[in-house]
Design a protein around this motif. Structure first.
Motif, PDB file in Angstrom:
ATOM      1  N   PRO A   1       5.599 -10.067  -6.476  1.00  0.00           N
ATOM      2  CA  PRO A   1       5.356  -8.917  -4.939  1.00  0.00           C
ATOM      3  C   PRO A   1       3.841  -8.145  -4.700  1.00  0.00           C
ATOM      4  N   ARG A   2       3.224  -7.474  -3.653  1.00  0.00           N
ATOM      5  CA  ARG A   2       2.214  -6.668  -4.074  1.00  0.00           C
ATOM      6  C   ARG A   2       2.220  -5.618  -3.455  1.00  0.00           C
ATOM      7  N   LYS A   3       2.587  -4.407  -4.507  1.00  0.00           N
ATOM      8  CA  LYS A   3       3.625  -2.495  -4.104  1.00  0.00           C
ATOM      9  C   LYS A   3       1.644  -1.829  -3.547  1.00  0.00           C
ATOM     10  N   PRO A   4       2.560  -1.626  -2.833  1.00  0.00           N
ATOM     11  CA  PRO A   4       1.457  -0.490  -1.601  1.00  0.00           C
ATOM     12  C   PRO A   4       1.180   0.743  -2.669  1.00  0.00           C
TER      13      PRO A   4
ATOM     14  N   GLY B   1     -10.922  -7.467  14.192  1.00  0.00           N
ATOM     15  CA  GLY B   1     -10.570  -5.895  13.451  1.00  0.00           C
ATOM     16  C   GLY B   1      -8.715  -6.085  13.280  1.00  0.00           C
ATOM     17  N   PHE B   2      -8.163  -6.869  12.672  1.00  0.00           N
ATOM     18  CA  PHE B   2      -7.212  -7.185  12.313  1.00  0.00           C
ATOM     19  C   PHE B   2      -6.787  -7.327  10.846  1.00  0.00           C
ATOM     20  N   GLU B   3      -6.053  -7.316  10.251  1.00  0.00           N
ATOM     21  CA  GLU B   3      -6.060  -7.505   8.699  1.00  0.00           C
ATOM     22  C   GLU B   3      -4.544  -8.025   8.628  1.00  0.00           C
ATOM     23  N   VAL B   4      -4.073  -8.792   7.435  1.00  0.00           N
ATOM     24  CA  VAL B   4      -3.436 -10.317   6.647  1.00  0.00           C
ATOM     25  C   VAL B   4      -2.735  -9.417   5.596  1.00  0.00           C
ATOM     26  N   TYR B   5      -1.379  -9.812   5.471  1.00  0.00           N
ATOM     27  CA  TYR B   5      -0.611  -9.492   4.793  1.00  0.00           C
ATOM     28  C   TYR B   5       0.639 -10.277   3.788  1.00  0.00           C
ATOM     29  N   PRO B   6       0.362 -11.409   2.758  1.00  0.00           N
ATOM     30  CA  PRO B   6       1.574 -12.407   2.704  1.00  0.00           C
ATOM     31  C   PRO B   6       2.795 -11.225   1.983  1.00  0.00           C
ATOM     32  N   PHE B   7       3.989 -11.769   2.255  1.00  0.00           N
ATOM     33  CA  PHE B   7       5.233 -11.177   1.595  1.00  0.00           C
ATOM     34  C   PHE B   7       6.661 -12.624   1.718  1.00  0.00           C
ATOM     35  N   GLN B   8       7.406 -12.180   0.898  1.00  0.00           N
ATOM     36  CA  GLN B   8       8.411 -12.777   1.369  1.00  0.00           C
ATOM     37  C   GLN B   8       9.456 -12.445   1.873  1.00  0.00           C
TER      38      GLN B   8
ATOM     39  N   ALA C   1       0.942  -3.837   2.397  1.00  0.00           N
ATOM     40  CA  ALA C   1      -0.069  -3.581   2.775  1.00  0.00           C
ATOM     41  C   ALA C   1      -0.174  -1.473   3.055  1.00  0.00           C
ATOM     42  N   ALA C   2       0.616  -1.206   3.448  1.00  0.00           N
ATOM     43  CA  ALA C   2       0.824   1.129   3.681  1.00  0.00           C
ATOM     44  C   ALA C   2       1.472   1.179   2.892  1.00  0.00           C
ATOM     45  N   TYR C   3       2.123   2.247   2.302  1.00  0.00           N
ATOM     46  CA  TYR C   3       2.873   3.175   1.901  1.00  0.00           C
ATOM     47  C   TYR C   3       3.672   4.083   2.685  1.00  0.00           C
ATOM     48  N   TYR C   4       4.979   3.517   2.918  1.00  0.00           N
ATOM     49  CA  TYR C   4       5.826   4.437   3.894  1.00  0.00           C
ATOM     50  C   TYR C   4       6.439   5.406   2.955  1.00  0.00           C
ATOM     51  N   TYR C   5       6.582   6.555   3.360  1.00  0.00           N
ATOM     52  CA  TYR C   5       6.414   7.829   3.140  1.00  0.00           C
ATOM     53  C   TYR C   5       7.275   8.500   3.771  1.00  0.00           C
ATOM     54  N   GLN C   6       7.892   8.581   2.796  1.00  0.00           N
ATOM     55  CA  GLN C   6      10.037   9.250   3.302  1.00  0.00           C
ATOM     56  C   GLN C   6       9.894  10.440   3.181  1.00  0.00           C
TER      57      GLN C   6
ATOM     58  N   MET D   1      -2.121 -15.215  -6.605  1.00  0.00           N
ATOM     59  CA  MET D   1      -1.642 -15.476  -5.311  1.00  0.00           C
ATOM     60  C   MET D   1      -1.557 -17.021  -5.468  1.00  0.00           C
ATOM     61  N   GLU D   2      -0.027 -17.989  -5.386  1.00  0.00           N
ATOM     62  CA  GLU D   2      -0.448 -19.396  -5.258  1.00  0.00           C
ATOM     63  C   GLU D   2      -1.463 -19.739  -3.771  1.00  0.00           C
ATOM     64  N   PRO D   3      -1.424 -20.981  -4.645  1.00  0.00           N
ATOM     65  CA  PRO D   3      -3.172 -21.624  -3.202  1.00  0.00           C
ATOM     66  C   PRO D   3      -2.756 -22.100  -2.764  1.00  0.00           C
ATOM     67  N   LYS D   4      -1.440 -21.918  -1.878  1.00  0.00           N
ATOM     68  CA  LYS D   4      -0.926 -22.816  -0.453  1.00  0.00           C
ATOM     69  C   LYS D   4      -0.858 -21.638   0.401  1.00  0.00           C
ATOM     70  N   VAL D   5      -0.448 -20.144  -0.364  1.00  0.00           N
ATOM     71  CA  VAL D   5      -0.144 -18.581   0.083  1.00  0.00           C
ATOM     72  C   VAL D   5      -2.261 -18.473   0.688  1.00  0.00           C
ATOM     73  N   ALA D   6      -2.734 -18.990  -0.316  1.00  0.00           N
ATOM     74  CA  ALA D   6      -3.806 -18.009  -0.369  1.00  0.00           C
ATOM     75  C   ALA D   6      -4.785 -19.352   0.958  1.00  0.00           C
ATOM     76  N   GLU D   7      -4.415 -20.207   1.103  1.00  0.00           N
ATOM     77  CA  GLU D   7      -5.297 -20.789   2.042  1.00  0.00           C
ATOM     78  C   GLU D   7      -4.237 -20.667   3.249  1.00  0.00           C
ATOM     79  N   LEU D   8      -2.968 -20.494   3.356  1.00  0.00           N
ATOM     80  CA  LEU D   8      -2.387 -19.961   4.643  1.00  0.00           C
ATOM     81  C   LEU D   8      -2.865 -18.645   4.923  1.00  0.00           C
ATOM     82  N   LYS D   9      -3.202 -17.771   4.531  1.00  0.00           N
ATOM     83  CA  LYS D   9      -4.116 -16.767   4.608  1.00  0.00           C
ATOM     84  C   LYS D   9      -5.915 -16.661   5.171  1.00  0.00           C
ATOM     85  N   GLN D  10      -5.608 -17.532   4.767  1.00  0.00           N
ATOM     86  CA  GLN D  10      -7.837 -17.549   4.767  1.00  0.00           C
ATOM     87  C   GLN D  10      -7.465 -18.071   6.399  1.00  0.00           C
TER      88      GLN D  10
END
Length: 288
Positions: free
Chosen positions: A176-179, A20-27, A126-131, A1-10
């Motif tokens: 990209p991070r695959k679910p 009780g929240f979780e956070v996931y970056p994406f474009q 973050a979660a797999y969207y099953y369809q 993960m890019e340092p800029k993204v890691a810093e903002l995510k943190q």
């Protein structure tokens, strides 16, 4: 993960995760690529965004303290107010940045959702969207089958709350991070989608994977109560009272806040992957 993204995510996690929240970056591009133009986020493709979801812990760590604070206004949905309050704290924690927050329940004047939460959760990993598309030779004929997101650690015991957009922050090299495909077999996917579409009131579809944590019985009772009756359940108003007008400090609740898109009535079958389901909860279902 890019340092800029890691810093903002943190920084965002420091603000939200204790509650009780979780956070996931994406474009933004990853989201827009799956949707027709009418649903696009109107930002450059490499723009950084974060998907925010709530875990079962949010009820005790965020909602209960919020209800005991002076922040609550007599809207029909205290959970939406609580989430709006905490997403607002993200803005406060990063005053040097331009930040746009879109809650999962927000809609345009024509009622089109501003964010398709399940699609955002999928592209963020973050979660797999099953369809229906994920079931080979599906058994449903002409029935309409709605999709549902499953979290690898919480199963269906979570809710997608919104996205945080950072206009001006571009991260073209963000990988990209695959679910995680946590419901890999055809039989399990059929059971999941049938449980969600036809038996969502019994909560069992949420156990498509063995969850790390489920909603407590207290939390299940709260979310099983019709939204208009929840303030009375909490002892905040008498059952005959009507909530007062919303405060301008908090967004009006346009849609009921629950955890999976309401299954539609049977219609024409569609084998094409549909990324247009707006959220992860049926308005009439028991809980977000």
């Amino acid at each position: 993960m890019e340092p800029k993204v890691a810093e903002l995510k943190q920084k965002i996690e420091d603000t939200l995760c204790p509650f009780g929240f979780e956070v996931y970056p994406f474009q933004v591009a990853w989201y827009n690529e799956l949707l027709p133009p009418a649903f696009h986020l109107l930002l450059p493709g490499p723009t950084l965004a974060f998907l925010v979801l709530s875990t079962p812990a949010m009820f005790d760590q965020a909602l209960k303290p919020f209800l005991q604070s002076c922040h609550l206004r007599m809207l029909t949905d205290p959970v939406d107010q609580c989430v709006a309050y905490h997403l607002g704290r993200v803005r406060e924690s990063l005053p040097e940045l331009q930040i746009e927050v879109i809650a999962d329940y927000e809609v345009h004047p024509n009622r089109r959702p501003k964010i398709l939460a399940q699609t955002a959760a999928h592209v963020a990993g973050a979660a797999y969207y099953y369809q229906r598309q994920d079931v080979e030779a599906d058994p449903w004929g002409n029935q309409h089958i709605s999709g549902v997101c499953i979290h690898p650690r919480f199963g269906g015991w979570f809710a997608i709350r919104g996205v945080v957009l950072l206009p001006g922050i571009e991260v073209p090299d963000l990988p990209p991070r695959k679910p995680h495909d946590c419901v890999p077999t055809r039989a399990a996917r059929i059971a999941l989608l049938e449980g969600f579409n036809f038996h969502w009131r019994d909560w069992t579809y949420r156990d498509a994977v063995t969850p790390q944590e489920r909603y407590s019985e207290e939390q299940k009772a709260y979310f099983s109560t019709p939204p208009a009756q929840r303030l009375a359940l909490l002892g905040l108003v008498q059952p005959s009272e009507k909530p007062s007008s919303p405060s301008p400090d908090f967004p009006q609740t346009f849609l009921p806040r629950l955890s999976t898109h309401t299954p539609k009535k049977p219609g024409n079958p569609s084998r094409a992957r549909s990324w247009l389901s707006p959220r992860v909860s049926p308005p009439a279902s028991p809980g977000p």
